[in-house]
Motif scaffolding. Structure first.
Motif, short mmCIF file in Angstrom:
data_model
loop_
_atom_site.label_atom_id
_atom_site.label_comp_id
_atom_site.label_asym_id
_atom_site.label_seq_id
_atom_site.Cartn_x
_atom_site.Cartn_y
_atom_site.Cartn_z
N MET A 1 0.82 -1.21 0.00
CA MET A 1 0.00 0.00 0.00
C MET A 1 0.85 1.26 0.00
N ASN A 2 0.34 2.30 -0.66
CA ASN A 2 0.98 3.60 -0.61
C ASN A 2 0.70 4.23 0.75
N LYS A 3 1.49 5.24 1.10
CA LYS A 3 1.25 5.95 2.36
C LYS A 3 -0.13 6.60 2.33
N SER B 1 -9.48 3.64 -0.55
CA SER B 1 -9.20 5.01 -0.97
C SER B 1 -7.69 5.15 -1.02
N GLY B 2 -7.21 5.66 -2.13
CA GLY B 2 -5.77 5.81 -2.30
C GLY B 2 -5.20 4.73 -3.20
N GLY B 3 -3.90 4.51 -3.06
CA GLY B 3 -3.22 3.62 -3.97
C GLY B 3 -2.66 2.37 -3.31
N PHE B 4 -2.58 1.32 -4.12
CA PHE B 4 -1.92 0.09 -3.72
C PHE B 4 -1.30 -0.51 -4.97
N TYR B 5 -0.35 -1.41 -4.78
CA TYR B 5 0.33 -1.95 -5.95
C TYR B 5 0.87 -3.35 -5.68
N TYR B 6 1.22 -4.02 -6.77
CA TYR B 6 1.86 -5.33 -6.75
C TYR B 6 3.14 -5.22 -7.56
N LYS C 1 12.96 -6.26 -20.75
CA LYS C 1 14.15 -6.59 -19.97
C LYS C 1 13.73 -7.19 -18.63
N ALA C 2 14.64 -7.94 -18.05
CA ALA C 2 14.38 -8.53 -16.73
C ALA C 2 14.34 -7.43 -15.67
N GLY C 3 13.56 -7.66 -14.63
CA GLY C 3 13.48 -6.69 -13.55
C GLY C 3 12.11 -6.63 -12.93
N ASP C 4 11.88 -5.61 -12.12
CA ASP C 4 10.61 -5.42 -11.45
C ASP C 4 9.75 -4.40 -12.19
N TYR C 5 8.48 -4.75 -12.34
CA TYR C 5 7.48 -3.87 -12.92
C TYR C 5 6.39 -3.70 -11.87
N TYR C 6 5.70 -2.58 -11.90
CA TYR C 6 4.73 -2.26 -10.87
C TYR C 6 3.33 -2.20 -11.44
N LEU C 7 2.45 -3.05 -10.92
CA LEU C 7 1.04 -3.06 -11.27
C LEU C 7 0.34 -2.19 -10.23
N LYS C 8 0.03 -0.94 -10.63
CA LYS C 8 -0.47 0.06 -9.69
C LYS C 8 -1.97 0.26 -9.84
#
Length: 164
Positions: free
Chosen positions: A51-53, A77-82, A138-145
C-alpha cells in the motif's frame, strides 16, 4: 429385480450421453496466431499487495497466484500496488477485468523508470475488460499500480499468459 435392471440401464444410458473433457484448459486460447502456456509462467511472479502511504483498503477476498490475481474490495481510498518480477525478457498477454460498484479506479503497469506499459481508468457502476500484449523487454521489477477514489468498491481479476 426388474427395477434394479432398469435403474442400471438408465445409469449406463446417462453416462454414455455425458462427456467430460478433463484435459481441456479454459485458459488456452489463440491470439494473433500465437498460443499461450497452459501452466503458470516460468520466469514471472507477482508479489503480495503493498500500500501507498495514507491509503486505506479493506478486502473481502484476495488471491495472488503465480500468473493470476483476484481481489474483491469492500472499501478503498488511495493507492496500492503489486510487484511483477520478470526474470527474462518476454511478451505477456495481460487480461484485466474490473467491475465497480461505485467510485472509480485506475490501473497501470510501469517499470522503475516510470515507463508506462498499460493504463486503464474505470468509472463507477461499470464493468470493463481489457486485453493487451505487454512486451517486458528486460528482466526486472514492474509495478502493477491501482489508484482508487474515496470509498471504491469492486472486483478486479487479472490473468497473465506468456506468448510462445
Amino acid at each position: 429385480m426388474r427395477k434394479f435392471i432398469l435403474l442400471c440401464f438408465a445409469v449406463m444410458l446417462a453416462q454414455s450421453c455425458v462427456t467430460i473433457d478433463i484435459n481441456k484448459d479454459p485458459y488456452y486460447q489463440k491470439y494473433n496466431n500465437q498460443s499461450y502456456e497452459k501452466s503458470s509462467i516460468s520466469g514471472l511472479s507477482i508479489s503480495n499487495m503493498r500500500m501507498n502511504k495514507n491509503s486505506k483498503i479493506a478486502t473481502k477476498k484476495q488471491y495472488v497466484g503465480r500468473n493470476e490475481l483476484k481481489i474483491k474490495i469492500e472499501n478503498s481510498s488511495g493507492g496500492f500496488y503489486y510487484v511483477i518480477t520478470v526474470k527474462e525478457p518476454m511478451k505477456v498477454r495481460f487480461e484485466l477485468s474490473v467491475k465497480n460498484s461505485n467510485s472509480a479506479i485506475e490501473a497501470s503497469i510501469v517499470d522503475k523508470d516510470k515507463k508506462e506499459f498499460f493504463s486503464l481508468k474505470s468509472n463507477g457502476n461499470r464493468h470493463k475488460n481489457r486485453i493487451e500484449i505487454i512486451d517486458f523487454d528486460k528482466a526486472g521489477d514492474y509495478y502493477l499500480k491501482f489508484n482508487s477514489e474515496e470509498n471504491y468498491r469492486g472486483k478486479i481479476n487479472i490473468l497473465l499468459n506468456r506468448i510462445e
